[in-house]
Design a protein around this motif. Structure first.
Motif, mmCIF file in Angstrom:
data_model
loop_
_atom_site.group_PDB
_atom_site.id
_atom_site.type_symbol
_atom_site.label_atom_id
_atom_site.label_comp_id
_atom_site.label_asym_id
_atom_site.label_seq_id
_atom_site.Cartn_x
_atom_site.Cartn_y
_atom_site.Cartn_z
ATOM 1 N N GLY A 48 27.642 44.631 40.156
ATOM 2 C CA GLY A 48 28.708 45.365 39.485
ATOM 3 C C GLY A 48 28.886 46.754 40.039
ATOM 4 N N ALA A 49 27.775 47.417 40.340
ATOM 5 C CA ALA A 49 27.835 48.768 40.886
ATOM 6 C C ALA A 49 28.469 48.768 42.275
ATOM 7 N N ALA A 50 28.131 47.753 43.085
ATOM 8 C CA ALA A 50 28.707 47.655 44.427
ATOM 9 C C ALA A 50 30.214 47.440 44.364
ATOM 10 N N ILE A 51 30.655 46.550 43.483
ATOM 11 C CA ILE A 51 32.083 46.285 43.342
ATOM 12 C C ILE A 51 32.814 47.515 42.812
ATOM 13 N N ALA A 52 32.211 48.192 41.834
ATOM 14 C CA ALA A 52 32.831 49.391 41.272
ATOM 15 C C ALA A 52 32.961 50.485 42.329
ATOM 16 N N CYS A 53 31.917 50.655 43.139
ATOM 17 C CA CYS A 53 31.951 51.664 44.192
ATOM 18 C C CYS A 53 33.057 51.356 45.195
ATOM 19 N N TYR A 54 33.177 50.087 45.542
ATOM 20 C CA TYR A 54 34.223 49.664 46.479
ATOM 21 C C TYR A 54 35.603 49.933 45.913
ATOM 22 N N TRP A 55 35.855 49.499 44.682
ATOM 23 C CA TRP A 55 37.183 49.652 44.097
ATOM 24 C C TRP A 55 37.545 51.117 43.861
ATOM 25 N N ILE A 56 36.619 51.886 43.281
ATOM 26 C CA ILE A 56 36.908 53.299 43.005
ATOM 27 C C ILE A 56 37.105 54.068 44.307
ATOM 28 N N GLY A 57 36.228 53.821 45.280
ATOM 29 C CA GLY A 57 36.353 54.495 46.568
ATOM 30 C C GLY A 57 37.616 54.124 47.299
ATOM 31 N N ASP A 58 38.033 52.865 47.176
ATOM 32 C CA ASP A 58 39.255 52.409 47.845
ATOM 33 C C ASP A 58 40.492 53.095 47.260
ATOM 34 N N MET A 59 40.501 53.280 45.950
ATOM 35 C CA MET A 59 41.615 54.001 45.328
ATOM 36 C C MET A 59 41.570 55.482 45.681
ATOM 37 N N LEU A 60 40.353 56.037 45.724
ATOM 38 C CA LEU A 60 40.198 57.474 45.945
ATOM 39 C C LEU A 60 40.585 57.885 47.356
ATOM 40 N N ASP A 61 40.179 57.112 48.364
ATOM 41 C CA ASP A 61 40.488 57.539 49.735
ATOM 42 C C ASP A 61 41.998 57.541 49.996
ATOM 43 N N ALA A 150 50.547 44.355 43.128
ATOM 44 C CA ALA A 150 50.114 43.270 44.003
ATOM 45 C C ALA A 150 48.684 43.486 44.489
ATOM 46 N N LYS A 151 48.350 44.720 44.876
ATOM 47 C CA LYS A 151 46.987 44.976 45.352
ATOM 48 C C LYS A 151 45.962 44.778 44.242
ATOM 49 N N ALA A 152 46.311 45.178 43.042
ATOM 50 C CA ALA A 152 45.383 45.004 41.919
ATOM 51 C C ALA A 152 45.174 43.533 41.598
ATOM 52 N N VAL A 153 46.260 42.764 41.580
ATOM 53 C CA VAL A 153 46.175 41.349 41.222
ATOM 54 C C VAL A 153 45.503 40.539 42.325
ATOM 55 N N ASN A 154 45.880 40.787 43.573
ATOM 56 C CA ASN A 154 45.385 39.970 44.684
ATOM 57 C C ASN A 154 43.878 40.082 44.889
ATOM 58 N N THR A 155 43.289 41.225 44.561
ATOM 59 C CA THR A 155 41.845 41.379 44.733
ATOM 60 C C THR A 155 41.105 41.309 43.393
ATOM 61 N N GLY A 156 41.507 42.170 42.466
ATOM 62 C CA GLY A 156 40.818 42.207 41.179
ATOM 63 C C GLY A 156 41.027 40.969 40.346
ATOM 64 N N GLY A 157 42.187 40.323 40.492
ATOM 65 C CA GLY A 157 42.481 39.137 39.687
ATOM 66 C C GLY A 157 41.468 38.024 39.880
ATOM 67 N N LEU A 158 41.076 37.782 41.132
ATOM 68 C CA LEU A 158 40.122 36.701 41.392
ATOM 69 C C LEU A 158 38.752 37.037 40.822
ATOM 70 N N VAL A 159 38.308 38.276 41.009
ATOM 71 C CA VAL A 159 36.989 38.663 40.499
ATOM 72 C C VAL A 159 36.935 38.488 38.982
ATOM 73 N N ILE A 160 37.994 38.904 38.308
ATOM 74 C CA ILE A 160 38.034 38.757 36.851
ATOM 75 C C ILE A 160 37.991 37.296 36.450
ATOM 76 N N LEU A 161 38.767 36.455 37.142
ATOM 77 C CA LEU A 161 38.771 35.026 36.832
ATOM 78 C C LEU A 161 37.404 34.391 37.093
ATOM 79 N N VAL A 162 36.791 34.793 38.208
ATOM 80 C CA VAL A 162 35.478 34.246 38.549
ATOM 81 C C VAL A 162 34.456 34.551 37.458
ATOM 82 N N VAL A 163 34.571 35.746 36.886
ATOM 83 C CA VAL A 163 33.599 36.175 35.874
ATOM 84 C C VAL A 163 33.866 35.537 34.518
ATOM 85 N N ILE A 164 35.147 35.388 34.129
ATOM 86 C CA ILE A 164 35.449 34.955 32.761
ATOM 87 C C ILE A 164 35.888 33.498 32.645
#
Length: 215
Positions: A48-61, A150-164
Motif C-alpha cells: 500500500g505504501a509503495a502504491i501510494a508513493c507512486y500515485w502521490i508522486g506521479d500527481m506531484l511531479d 481517464a488517467k484516474a480510471v485507467n490506472t486506479g480503477g483496476l487496483v480498486i477492483l482487484v482489491v474489492i
C-alpha cells in the motif's frame, strides 16, 4: 518559446536537472524500495505504501512541472518510463497478496508496459510538450487516455477492483476494456498526419494536418 501557443514546442528544451524530474526520481526510488520488500515478504502495508508513493508522486511531479513552468519533453518521457517501473513493481507486490487476481494484473502489465507505452510516447511525433497536451492533436484520444478522469480510471480503477471485487471476472473485463480502448487509440494515432506548430493565437487543435483528426 515566445510567440508559441502553450503546449506546443519550438525546438528548444530546458535542462533535465529540475524539480519535477527530481520528484519523479525520488518517488520511483522510494516506490521500488518499498515494493521489492513487499514482494519478498508479502506485506500489505508495504504494498500500500509503495502504491501510494507512486500515485502521490506521479500527481506531484506533473503539478510542480506546470506550476514552475518546467515542463519538458525529456521530463514527459522520463515520467512515462518511471510510471512503468512503479506499476510493474506494484503489480508484482499485489499478486502474492491476491493470487486469484494474477490474470487481470497480468493483462494490466502487458497493456500498460507495451500498448500504453507506445501510445504515450506517440506524442513525440508532434511538437507538443507531453501527452497532457494531446488534445491539440486529437481531442477524443486525449479524452479517453490523458484527461484527468481517464488517467484516474485507467490506472486506479483496476487496483480498486482487484482489491474489492469478489471475483477476478470483473477486473479481467475491466482490464480487457481498457486494453481495447488503448489499441483503438493507438490505431487512431497512427492515422493522424504530422502537424506544424500553429502561429501565435491560433486554436492549436485546428491547425495544419490535424484539422481532420480532431473533428
Amino acid at each position: 518559446m515566445d510567440g508559441t501557443p502553450h503546449g506546443w514546442v519550438d525546438g528548444t528544451e530546458g535542462g533535465i536537472a529540475n524539480v519535477p524530474n527530481l520528484i519523479t526520481t525520488i518517488r520511483t526510488v522510494v516506490a521500488v524500495c518499498l515494493g521489492v520488500p513487499a514482494i519478498v515478504t508479502g506485506s500489505a502495508a508495504l504494498t500500500g505504501a509503495a502504491i501510494a508513493c507512486y500515485w502521490i508522486g506521479d500527481m506531484l511531479d506533473g503539478l510542480v512541472a506546470r506550476r514552475m513552468r518546467q515542463e519538458t519533453r525529456f521530463g514527459a518521457v522520463y515520467d512515462i518510463v518511471c510510471d512503468r517501473v512503479c506499476s510493474v513493481v506494484a503489480a508484482a507486490a499485489l499478486v502474492p497478496l491476491l493470487p486469484s487476481m494474477a490474470l487481470p494484473l497480468g493483462i494490466f502489465v502487458v497493456q500498460f508496459v507495451l500498448v500504453d507505452l507506445l501510445l504515450s510516447l506517440a506524442f513525440l511525433r508532434w511538437p507538443v510538450l507531453s501527452p497532457n497536451y494531446f488534445y491539440l492533436i486529437h481531442k477524443q484520444v486525449f479524452r479517453f487516455n490523458w484527461s484527468p478522469l481517464a488517467k484516474a480510471v485507467n490506472t486506479g480503477g483496476l487496483v480498486i477492483l482487484v482489491v474489492i471485487a469478489p471475483s477476478p471476472i470483473y477486473p479481467v473485463v475491466f482490464a480487457l476494456a481498457v486494453t481495447t480502448v488503448k489499441i483503438a487509440s493507438l490505431v487512431a494515432v497512427a492515422r493522424i498526419p504530422p502537424a506544424r506548430i500553429p502561429p501565435a493565437g491560433a486554436p492549436g487543435a485546428e491547425v495544419s494536418g490535424v484539422r481532420a483528426a480532431t473533428s
